[in-house]
Design an enzyme around this catalytic site. Structure first.
Site, short mmCIF file in Angstrom:
data_model
loop_
_atom_site.label_atom_id
_atom_site.label_comp_id
_atom_site.label_asym_id
_atom_site.label_seq_id
_atom_site.Cartn_x
_atom_site.Cartn_y
_atom_site.Cartn_z
N ARG A 119 54.60 32.86 13.73
CA ARG A 119 55.58 33.15 12.68
C ARG A 119 56.81 32.31 13.00
NH1 ARG A 119 57.10 33.91 7.79
NH2 ARG A 119 58.30 35.77 7.29
N ARG A 154 59.41 29.66 16.42
CA ARG A 154 59.28 28.20 16.26
C ARG A 154 60.18 27.43 17.23
NH1 ARG A 154 57.13 25.34 12.34
NH2 ARG A 154 57.33 26.99 10.81
N GLU A 162 45.75 32.79 8.19
CA GLU A 162 45.37 31.91 9.30
C GLU A 162 44.55 32.68 10.33
OE1 GLU A 162 49.22 28.91 9.59
OE2 GLU A 162 48.73 30.18 11.31
#
Length: 156
Positions: free
Chosen positions: A24, A29, A91
């Site tokens: 996420r 990130r 995913e």
């Protein structure tokens, strides 16, 4: 008997990536996932990370499943907001499908969450599913829940 045991052996496959990272973005990130990606790359491990591998003009809904299918290992970074993303959950389902069909390996990383919260859809996972149940098809939500339950059972 020898014939039956050899039928379960899958032929060698050529993988485009060693690792596909599922995460996420808002949660990890720029912190954990970027450090993990850099460490894998330094070791010569070809890793798919969407912001590094998607090109302008690529159709995400086409490119991501292709990248998952082309990866030997799926690393799933399960963070507090992972379940709030329909993309992440899709995913995850694709990664599990590739595990079953292609022999892909799965490595869950529990980042800021407990495996039991993921497995039993508690905490932020439970909150996310309450919202999904209002907006999404019930069969899709069932698949997502089953996928999270399954991945939480893997050694991370």
């Amino acid at each position: 008997m020898a014939a039956s045991s050899s039928s379960s052996i899958q032929p060698r496959r050529s993988w485009k990536y060693h690792v596909f990272l599922s995460f996420r973005g808002g949660d990890t990130r720029t912190r954990f996932t970027s450090h993990l990606y850099a460490a894998l790359t330094r070791k010569g491990i070809t890793t798919y990370k969407d912001d590094n591998n998607l090109c302008k003009g690529d159709v995400i809904s086409y490119e991501l499943p292709k990248a998952i299918e082309g990866s030997r290992i799926g690393v799933i970074v399960l963070s507090p907001d992972y379940a709030s993303s329909a993309w992440c959950l899709d995913e995850l389902c694709k990664i599990l499908e590739c595990k079953n069909k292609l022999g892909q390996h799965i490595v869950p990383v529990f980042y800021g969450v407990e495996p039991s919260d993921v497995r039993h859809h508690k905490g932020t996972f439970g909150e996310a599913f309450k919202k999904h149940e209002e907006r999404q098809d019930s069969e899709k939500v069932k698949r997502w829940k089953a996928a999270l339950t399954e991945v939480a059972g893997f050694s991370g």
